[in-house]
Design a protein around this motif. Structure first.
Motif, PDB file in Angstrom:
ATOM      1  N   PHE A 113      14.001   2.124  33.755  1.00  0.00           N
ATOM      2  CA  PHE A 113      12.841   2.579  32.989  1.00  0.00           C
ATOM      3  C   PHE A 113      12.007   3.594  33.764  1.00  0.00           C
ATOM      4  CE2 PHE A 113      13.926  -0.829  30.191  1.00  0.00           C
ATOM      5  CZ  PHE A 113      13.435  -0.422  28.959  1.00  0.00           C
ATOM      6  N   MET A 114      11.985   3.512  35.069  1.00  0.00           N
ATOM      7  CA  MET A 114      11.286   4.532  35.848  1.00  0.00           C
ATOM      8  C   MET A 114      11.979   5.891  35.695  1.00  0.00           C
ATOM      9  SD  MET A 114       8.503   3.415  37.224  1.00  0.00           S
ATOM     10  CE  MET A 114       8.327   2.583  35.650  1.00  0.00           C
ATOM     11  N   LEU A 115      13.304   5.879  35.659  1.00  0.00           N
ATOM     12  CA  LEU A 115      14.035   7.126  35.406  1.00  0.00           C
ATOM     13  C   LEU A 115      13.730   7.642  34.002  1.00  0.00           C
ATOM     14  CD1 LEU A 115      17.527   6.295  36.999  1.00  0.00           C
ATOM     15  CD2 LEU A 115      15.797   7.883  37.876  1.00  0.00           C
ATOM     16  N   GLY A 116      13.660   6.725  33.044  1.00  0.00           N
ATOM     17  CA  GLY A 116      13.322   7.115  31.678  1.00  0.00           C
ATOM     18  C   GLY A 116      11.919   7.670  31.564  1.00  0.00           C
ATOM     19  N   ALA A 117      11.009   7.193  32.426  1.00  0.00           N
ATOM     20  CA  ALA A 117       9.630   7.674  32.394  1.00  0.00           C
ATOM     21  C   ALA A 117       9.535   9.149  32.745  1.00  0.00           C
ATOM     22  CB  ALA A 117       8.783   6.854  33.368  1.00  0.00           C
ATOM     23  N   VAL A 118      10.486   9.621  33.547  1.00  0.00           N
ATOM     24  CA  VAL A 118      10.510  11.049  33.895  1.00  0.00           C
ATOM     25  C   VAL A 118      10.697  11.893  32.632  1.00  0.00           C
ATOM     26  CG1 VAL A 118      11.759  12.827  35.181  1.00  0.00           C
ATOM     27  CG2 VAL A 118      11.401  10.565  36.197  1.00  0.00           C
ATOM     28  N   VAL A 119      11.511  11.398  31.713  1.00  0.00           N
ATOM     29  CA  VAL A 119      11.730  12.106  30.442  1.00  0.00           C
ATOM     30  C   VAL A 119      10.528  11.920  29.516  1.00  0.00           C
ATOM     31  CG1 VAL A 119      13.205  12.268  28.410  1.00  0.00           C
ATOM     32  CG2 VAL A 119      14.227  11.803  30.658  1.00  0.00           C
ATOM     33  N   VAL A 120      10.057  10.680  29.403  1.00  0.00           N
ATOM     34  CA  VAL A 120       8.934  10.372  28.509  1.00  0.00           C
ATOM     35  C   VAL A 120       7.692  11.184  28.865  1.00  0.00           C
ATOM     36  CG1 VAL A 120       7.315   8.547  27.828  1.00  0.00           C
ATOM     37  CG2 VAL A 120       9.772   8.063  27.958  1.00  0.00           C
ATOM     38  N   ALA A 121       7.447  11.360  30.158  1.00  0.00           N
ATOM     39  CA  ALA A 121       6.246  12.065  30.607  1.00  0.00           C
ATOM     40  C   ALA A 121       6.177  13.502  30.103  1.00  0.00           C
ATOM     41  CB  ALA A 121       6.188  12.057  32.131  1.00  0.00           C
TER      42      ALA A 121
END
Length: 240
Positions: A113-121
């Motif tokens: 999810f931290m990796l996904g947060a890079v996209v979400v941000a």
């Protein structure tokens, strides 16, 4: 040591091969558990929808989220016996409480999810609803929100991987509890939270199938959710 072989062995032990146990119960107890689980689900979904729509900074949010935890926990405990469960040992020749194994799964989920947060941000339509949810921690008491996160995480696992899972029956329990958990989470209207409900629900559902209890899923859930609470806000702030 072969890392690929180690990872494959870990996945099989944590999420694939069930630990032998006998948790059978009479038909009347099974039917009673189903009724209690269904009523609890209706009440819990309504309370969750209310809690997630309270404005950040409003103290009513704390009341609503503790009420939600009370609904899940009470329904789970009233439904019938719950088991802690056991996991495979590292040597594979016995079983023990799946504590370290569950911590590892929680940190793996957190990393994903931290990796996904890079996209979400970088995508406003995904970032803004998450920011609004995290505002409860920013504008309120972070310590209190952490307590709420812990209490609700435990209560959710008592219900979804405890009472509801046992009420569904073994054959389709992982699929049904994952879908129901995702649909309940969907009341938030937050895409990332809905995705989290599906992925986390699936992982802890398989954990419940393997261990036969709620301890492993609870540890994994809390490791992930508390990690998200403390790590996601600075990641989003830095990248947005």
């Amino acid at each position: 040591m072969n890392p690929v072989a180690e990872l494959r062995a870990f996945v099989r032990a944590a999420l694939v091969d069930p630990v032998p146990r006998d948790h059978t119960e009479p038909d009347w107890a099974f039917r009673r558990r189903r009724v209690v689980a269904f009523v609890t689900l209706l009440i819990g979904a309504a309370v969750l929808a209310w809690a997630l729509r309270i404005e950040p900074g409003d103290p009513t949010f704390y009341v609503a989220t503790f009420a939600l935890a009370a609904v899940w926990a009470t329904g789970a405990l009233v439904s019938g016996p719950l088991h802690l469960g056991r996991g495979h040992t590292r040597a594979g020749r016995g079983s023990s409480r799946a504590i370290v194994q569950s911590l590892a799964l929680g940190f793996l989920l957190l990393g994903v999810f931290m990796l996904g947060a890079v996209v979400v941000a970088r995508i406003p339509v995904l970032r803004e609803p998450v920011q609004e949810l995290l505002d409860h921690a920013r504008f309120g008491s972070l310590a209190l929100v952490a307590v709420i996160t812990t209490v609700n995480g435990i209560a959710e696992e008592l219900y979804f991987r405890g009472a509801l899972y046992a009420g569904v029956g073994r054959r389709h329990a992982v699929a049904v509890t994952t879908v129901v958990y995702t649909l309940v989470t969907a009341t938030s209207g937050i895409p990332l939270l809905i995705l989290a409900g599906a992925l986390v629900g699936l992982v802890v559902g398989f954990q419940r199938r393997v261990t036969g209890g709620i301890l492993g899923p609870t540890i994994t859930h809390l490791t992930w959710s508390l990690g998200m609470l403390f790590l996601l806000p600075p990641v989003l702030d830095r990248l947005s």
